[in-house]
Design a protein around this motif. Structure first.
Motif, short mmCIF file in Angstrom:
data_model
loop_
_atom_site.label_atom_id
_atom_site.label_comp_id
_atom_site.label_asym_id
_atom_site.label_seq_id
_atom_site.Cartn_x
_atom_site.Cartn_y
_atom_site.Cartn_z
N PRO A 37 0.86 -1.28 0.07
CA PRO A 37 -0.03 0.04 0.12
C PRO A 37 0.78 1.18 0.13
O PRO A 37 0.47 2.35 -0.67
CB PRO A 37 -0.76 -0.26 1.46
CG PRO A 37 -1.05 -1.71 1.37
CD PRO A 37 0.54 -2.21 0.96
N LEU A 51 0.30 4.28 -2.67
CA LEU A 51 -0.09 5.57 -2.20
C LEU A 51 1.10 6.62 -2.70
O LEU A 51 0.63 7.83 -3.11
CB LEU A 51 -0.13 5.59 -0.78
CG LEU A 51 -1.39 4.97 -0.41
CD1 LEU A 51 -1.36 4.70 1.35
CD2 LEU A 51 -2.79 5.66 -0.51
N GLU A 111 -6.47 8.42 -4.16
CA GLU A 111 -6.13 8.02 -2.94
C GLU A 111 -7.23 7.05 -2.40
O GLU A 111 -6.88 5.88 -1.72
CB GLU A 111 -5.56 9.03 -1.97
CG GLU A 111 -5.39 8.33 -0.79
CD GLU A 111 -4.65 9.65 0.15
OE1 GLU A 111 -4.66 9.26 1.46
OE2 GLU A 111 -4.60 10.62 -0.34
N LYS A 148 -6.80 3.04 -1.38
CA LYS A 148 -7.07 2.43 0.03
C LYS A 148 -8.38 1.60 -0.26
O LYS A 148 -8.46 0.46 0.60
CB LYS A 148 -7.78 3.50 0.76
CG LYS A 148 -6.58 4.53 1.06
CD LYS A 148 -6.87 5.63 2.04
CE LYS A 148 -5.85 6.56 2.58
NZ LYS A 148 -6.01 7.53 3.48
#
Length: 210
Positions: free
Chosen positions: A147, A151, A169, A173
């Motif tokens: 992750p 990101l 974003e 997620k």
């Protein structure tokens, strides 16, 4: 024929019959039964976990792929996969790691080059680049990234597509997969699935459009 020869012949015949029976049961019947069960219970996994668009396979959720141009340059509108040492990159026929030690000059040079590319592409400083962004996996076919790496790419991808970074974003997620069984491994993001979801997002952030 002597008793000893008859006994030997009988043993050979028993062995041949056992081989025929075991071949039929374990080499034919068992694989067919297991294949049939798999096709009924988990057909997607049994057929390679293929990901399809309009009925056409575009990849597998189990094998990574590159999102680069013909010269190997990263395409900024797509999230980038983990580096691969399998053949020319994600070659399922040449699954392997680089086999270079952590102090190997060649590997050190490659890592620095990858960091420099990420710094330019994603506007990140070297200290914030996670390990999976600059090192290949053991198989060279890993379809996931951390992750943190996903990101890290948000701003560059959002800028290339004209989408608000906050919405990209949020998409990242939502695509984070937790640890297997809740405690094995680390959270990951499947790059192909993420890019597929990204392709359905228009500049306003609405998903589900083509």
């Amino acid at each position: 024929m002597s008793p000893s020869l008859r006994g030997t012949g009988r043993q050979y015949w028993v062995a041949v019959r056992a081989m025929i029976v075991l071949t039929a049961v374990l080499g034919i019947a068992y694989p067919l039964v297991m294949t049939g069960i798999a096709q009924v219970v988990m057909p997607a996994q049994a057929n390679g976990s293929l990901i399809k668009v309009d009925g056409q396979p575009i990849g597998s959720s189990l094998i990574g792929q590159s999102f680069t141009d013909g010269k190997g340059k990263p395409l900024p509108q797509w999230f980038q996969s983990r580096p691969s040492a399998a053949g020319t990159g994600y070659d399922a026929n040449a699954s392997s790691a680089s086999n270079l030690g952590p102090n190997n000059p060649e590997l050190t040079k490659e890592i620095q080059q990858r960091k420099t590319t990420i710094e330019k592409l994603d506007g990140a400083d070297a200290a914030s680049v996670p390990a999976d962004a600059v090192t290949a996996s053991g198989s060279g076919l890993d379809p996931h990234i951390s992750p943190q790496y996903a990101l890290l790419q948000v701003n560059a991808v959002a800028d290339a597509r004209g989408i608000e970074p906050a919405k990209v974003e949020k998409l990242v997620k939502s695509m984070i997969q937790g640890r297997d069984l809740g405690y094995l491994g680390q959270p990951t993001v499947n790059v192909l699935q993420l890019n597929l979801a990204l392709s359905k997002m228009d500049p306003t952030g609405d998903e589900g459009r083509k």
